[in-house]
Design a protein around this motif. Structure first.
Motif, PDB file in Angstrom:
ATOM      1  N   TYR A   1       0.886  -1.096  -0.105  1.00  0.00           N
ATOM      2  CA  TYR A   1       0.212  -0.250  -0.275  1.00  0.00           C
ATOM      3  C   TYR A   1       0.925   1.566   0.209  1.00  0.00           C
ATOM      4  N   THR A   2       0.708   1.951  -0.557  1.00  0.00           N
ATOM      5  CA  THR A   2       0.920   3.256  -1.124  1.00  0.00           C
ATOM      6  C   THR A   2       0.063   4.968  -1.521  1.00  0.00           C
ATOM      7  N   GLY A   3       0.540   5.470  -1.329  1.00  0.00           N
ATOM      8  CA  GLY A   3       0.071   6.707  -2.149  1.00  0.00           C
ATOM      9  C   GLY A   3       0.531   7.923  -2.390  1.00  0.00           C
ATOM     10  N   ARG A   4      -0.154   8.914  -3.193  1.00  0.00           N
ATOM     11  CA  ARG A   4       0.370  10.203  -3.715  1.00  0.00           C
ATOM     12  C   ARG A   4      -1.130  11.474  -2.824  1.00  0.00           C
ATOM     13  N   GLY A   5      -0.509  12.906  -2.542  1.00  0.00           N
ATOM     14  CA  GLY A   5      -1.023  13.180  -2.470  1.00  0.00           C
ATOM     15  C   GLY A   5      -1.611  14.070  -4.129  1.00  0.00           C
ATOM     16  N   PRO A   6      -2.229  14.655  -4.337  1.00  0.00           N
ATOM     17  CA  PRO A   6      -2.198  15.256  -5.757  1.00  0.00           C
ATOM     18  C   PRO A   6      -2.576  16.795  -5.043  1.00  0.00           C
ATOM     19  N   SER A   7      -1.051  17.441  -5.381  1.00  0.00           N
ATOM     20  CA  SER A   7      -1.124  19.088  -5.488  1.00  0.00           C
ATOM     21  C   SER A   7      -0.584  19.622  -6.473  1.00  0.00           C
ATOM     22  N   SER A   8      -0.400  18.895  -7.621  1.00  0.00           N
ATOM     23  CA  SER A   8       0.150  19.137  -9.134  1.00  0.00           C
ATOM     24  C   SER A   8       0.120  19.127 -10.013  1.00  0.00           C
ATOM     25  N   ASP A   9       0.062  19.399 -11.264  1.00  0.00           N
ATOM     26  CA  ASP A   9      -0.468  18.868 -13.019  1.00  0.00           C
ATOM     27  C   ASP A   9       0.592  17.210 -12.939  1.00  0.00           C
TER      28      ASP A   9
ATOM     29  N   TYR B   1      -7.533  18.834  -0.290  1.00  0.00           N
ATOM     30  CA  TYR B   1      -8.316  19.967  -0.318  1.00  0.00           C
ATOM     31  C   TYR B   1      -8.829  20.441   1.561  1.00  0.00           C
ATOM     32  N   LEU B   2      -9.007  19.165   2.606  1.00  0.00           N
ATOM     33  CA  LEU B   2      -8.859  19.361   3.795  1.00  0.00           C
ATOM     34  C   LEU B   2      -7.839  20.092   4.251  1.00  0.00           C
ATOM     35  N   PHE B   3      -6.512  20.283   3.593  1.00  0.00           N
ATOM     36  CA  PHE B   3      -5.651  21.060   4.836  1.00  0.00           C
ATOM     37  C   PHE B   3      -5.541  21.772   3.750  1.00  0.00           C
ATOM     38  N   SER B   4      -5.579  22.260   2.701  1.00  0.00           N
ATOM     39  CA  SER B   4      -5.039  23.348   2.124  1.00  0.00           C
ATOM     40  C   SER B   4      -6.732  25.078   1.713  1.00  0.00           C
ATOM     41  N   GLU B   5      -6.097  26.123   2.485  1.00  0.00           N
ATOM     42  CA  GLU B   5      -7.317  27.335   2.234  1.00  0.00           C
ATOM     43  C   GLU B   5      -7.759  27.593   1.181  1.00  0.00           C
ATOM     44  N   LYS B   6      -6.647  26.884  -0.557  1.00  0.00           N
ATOM     45  CA  LYS B   6      -6.794  27.580  -1.431  1.00  0.00           C
ATOM     46  C   LYS B   6      -7.457  26.902  -2.533  1.00  0.00           C
ATOM     47  N   ARG B   7      -7.165  25.777  -2.269  1.00  0.00           N
ATOM     48  CA  ARG B   7      -7.695  24.462  -3.222  1.00  0.00           C
ATOM     49  C   ARG B   7      -9.292  24.414  -3.055  1.00  0.00           C
ATOM     50  N   THR B   8     -10.088  23.725  -4.587  1.00  0.00           N
ATOM     51  CA  THR B   8     -10.856  23.420  -4.105  1.00  0.00           C
ATOM     52  C   THR B   8     -11.506  21.892  -5.287  1.00  0.00           C
ATOM     53  N   ILE B   9     -11.717  21.294  -4.260  1.00  0.00           N
ATOM     54  CA  ILE B   9     -12.076  20.142  -5.420  1.00  0.00           C
ATOM     55  C   ILE B   9     -11.923  20.050  -6.282  1.00  0.00           C
ATOM     56  N   GLU B  10     -12.642  20.618  -6.845  1.00  0.00           N
ATOM     57  CA  GLU B  10     -12.304  20.710  -8.269  1.00  0.00           C
ATOM     58  C   GLU B  10     -10.740  20.470  -9.293  1.00  0.00           C
ATOM     59  N   GLU B  11      -9.973  21.366  -8.483  1.00  0.00           N
ATOM     60  CA  GLU B  11      -8.641  21.796  -8.673  1.00  0.00           C
ATOM     61  C   GLU B  11      -7.919  19.957  -8.274  1.00  0.00           C
ATOM     62  N   VAL B  12      -8.299  19.223  -7.210  1.00  0.00           N
ATOM     63  CA  VAL B  12      -7.422  18.465  -6.506  1.00  0.00           C
ATOM     64  C   VAL B  12      -7.954  17.156  -7.152  1.00  0.00           C
ATOM     65  N   GLN B  13      -9.106  17.420  -7.872  1.00  0.00           N
ATOM     66  CA  GLN B  13      -9.599  16.134  -8.311  1.00  0.00           C
ATOM     67  C   GLN B  13      -8.846  15.935  -9.985  1.00  0.00           C
ATOM     68  N   GLY B  14      -9.092  17.376 -10.411  1.00  0.00           N
ATOM     69  CA  GLY B  14      -8.463  17.359 -12.042  1.00  0.00           C
ATOM     70  C   GLY B  14      -6.531  16.925 -12.027  1.00  0.00           C
ATOM     71  N   TYR B  15      -6.483  17.109 -10.489  1.00  0.00           N
ATOM     72  CA  TYR B  15      -4.580  16.659 -10.395  1.00  0.00           C
ATOM     73  C   TYR B  15      -4.779  15.008 -10.883  1.00  0.00           C
ATOM     74  N   CYS B  16      -6.176  14.235  -9.559  1.00  0.00           N
ATOM     75  CA  CYS B  16      -5.454  12.772  -9.843  1.00  0.00           C
ATOM     76  C   CYS B  16      -5.629  12.250 -10.904  1.00  0.00           C
ATOM     77  N   ASP B  17      -6.430  13.016 -12.208  1.00  0.00           N
ATOM     78  CA  ASP B  17      -6.292  12.494 -13.679  1.00  0.00           C
ATOM     79  C   ASP B  17      -5.051  12.799 -14.127  1.00  0.00           C
ATOM     80  N   SER B  18      -4.655  13.099 -14.194  1.00  0.00           N
ATOM     81  CA  SER B  18      -2.750  13.071 -14.648  1.00  0.00           C
ATOM     82  C   SER B  18      -1.961  12.253 -13.959  1.00  0.00           C
ATOM     83  N   ASN B  19      -1.467  12.699 -12.407  1.00  0.00           N
ATOM     84  CA  ASN B  19      -1.227  11.998 -11.918  1.00  0.00           C
ATOM     85  C   ASN B  19      -0.913  10.224 -11.825  1.00  0.00           C
TER      86      ASN B  19
END
Length: 486
Positions: A110-118, A152-170
């Protein structure tokens, strides 16, 4: 005037900025899931992370030669160069995973990634490189969590739509690391959480108090409740019963299947809490398996030791979308040097490989042990100059990134669907040993329902006694019937 060893490297390699107060007073090193910084000395300089100190503070075990020798005996494979070089340096219960592999009992990765960029950077790649090697070596299933909810939870600025967009790229980036689709499941929390997975989240959440969350993660009265709750979400993926499509619906068996989590050491606090709760959980008398962990060092930011790459600071990292020229310019301009001020001094006393970023990157990406040792000796003796060392580093990074980009260009929507569809996985395990049936750890005398400490309540004891009486009556009737027939 003396000739400089490497004017660009010496004058433009940036040391991370330290707050004035910290620089004046000095400060201890900080390593947690959100902050990584080495100790700040009285001179205001950031020191390299002291990993031996982390082992002591976190209560983990150092990976020693004895464990590596056992790994080679059990698997028949030479340890990865991350293991040989101490890049993967610490563990929790890795020996128990080797026990299970030896008996061919099931476990998973089990491992993971926090999607924070493209785009991911080379620092993100190193845990995936090692995880892929573990998957190939052990031939076991792998789950990869994308924590879009966390970002999303740990950022003051990111939106749900933004982090979900990063998911596909990541996800495409992760697939490009070469994982086997037949034994890899990639999911985002927003898409997958529910059903069995959510049940496991609530099991963990029920056993982690607010005081514990504060003590482990440093939360305060201003922390939103989503942050406080997130540890139970990340922890839930460490249990096989969270993935019935992979391990089956029989939770009495699946709760006993452990996982191995390859991660950077800053993620350890999450899984310390998870392990503490797992030790108290049972399901119908079966113990939950504690997750095992294996920890890696941080790939330092270009700015030097005591830091780690940041996806939000372009000059700190080599991104997997960088061109060869961008890689060259970043290393030459920003990579902290362990060389001396002048060629004469460097030739006389040599460079410091412990702090030199170019050399540290070669430790991660140059697989040839003999070649790496030659470079270390030559630089330490002053035979190799900073500019020459950086040139070697640039070449390795350009090769690594170009190969990744070639694979990445081939990832299409069908490939993403293949990895993210909820489906059974197939794996072989240890080819030398027949597959063992799932071993279900039992509590002494416990056959009750799920509980924290394995003890039965009075109501459960009554129900158990009633069930025994019913079974005894059935047995007596059957005996009487047999006697009558005779």
């Amino acid at each position: 005037m003396a000739e400089t060893a490497n004017a660009v490297a010496l004058n433009e390699s940036q040391v991370p900025e330290v707050p004035a107060e910290a620089a004046a007073q000095g400060s201890k090193q900080t390593v947690d899931p959100w902050n990584v910084q080495g100790e700040v000395g009285a001179d205001g300089q950031i020191k390299a992370i002291n990993y031996d100190k982390l082992i002591e503070e976190f209560g983990t075990k150092k990976i020693d030669e004895e464990l590596l020798a056992r790994f080679e005996r059990v698997t028949g494979k030479k340890p990865h160069h991350f293991l040989r070089r101490g890049i993967v340096f610490s563990h929790r219960d890795f020996e128990l995973i080797l026990d299970r592999y030896e008996r061919n009992e099931p476990f998973f990765l089990y491992t993971g990634r926090g999607p924070s960029s493209d785009s991911i950077h080379v620092g993100h790649c190193t845990p995936f490189m090692f995880t892929k090697w573990l998957q190939d070596t052990f031939d076991v299933p792998l789950v990869i969590m994308l924590t879009d909810d966390e970002k999303y939870l740990f950022s003051e600025k990111r939106t749900i739509e933004e982090v979900q967009g990063y998911c596909d790229s990541n996800i495409r980036d992760i697939i490009s690391m070469g994982f086997d689709p037949n034994k890899t499941f990639i999911f985002s929390d927003y898409d997958y959480v529910g059903g069995a997975f959510y049940r496991q989240i609530t099991r963990l959440a029920k056993h982690i108090t607010l005081n514990q969350a504060r003590a482990i993660f440093g939360f305060n009265d201003s922390s939103n409740i989503g942050k406080i709750h997130f540890g139970s979400i990340q922890g839930a993926a460490a249990f096989a019963n969270s993935f019935p499509h992979i391990f089956g619906e029989d939770e009495k068996k699946t709760v006993g299947i452990p996982c191995l989590i390859p991660c950077a050491v800053d993620q350890d606090p999450y899984f310390r809490a998870t392990r503490d709760v797992a030790a108290r959980l049972t399901y119908q008398g079966a113990r939950f398996a504690k997750p095992s962990l294996i920890h890696s060092l941080f790939l330092p930011a270009l700015q030097g030791p005591g830091t780690k790459m940041s996806a939000s600071i372009d000059s700190s990292a080599i991104f997997m979308t960088d061109t060869p020229n961008q890689i060259k310019n970043k290393v030459n301009k920003y990579a902290f040097s362990g060389g001396k001020v002048s060629v004469e001094e460097h030739r006389a006393v040599g460079g410091d490989t412990e702090v030199d970023v170019a050399y540290q990157y070669l430790r991660f990406f140059l697989e040839d042990d003999e070649e790496l040792e030659k470079i270390r000796v030559a630089y330490s003796k002053g035979e190799l100059l900073t500019g020459e060392l950086k040139a070697l580093c640039i070449k390795e990074l350009q090769t690594f990134v170009a190969a990744f980009q070639e694979r990445r260009a081939k990832i299409d929507d069908a490939a993403v669907k293949q990895f993210t569809d909820i489906r059974p996985l197939t794996w072989g395990g240890n080819p030398k040993v027949p597959k063992a049936d799932i071993v279900v750890p039992k509590l002494e005398g416990a056959e009750g329902a799920e509980g924290g400490d394995g003890k039965l309540t009075k109501n459960q004891l009554k129900k158990l006694e009633k069930q025994r009486q019913i079974e005894a009556k059935k047995a007596q009737k059957a005996k009487e019937k047999e006697g009558g027939a005779a």
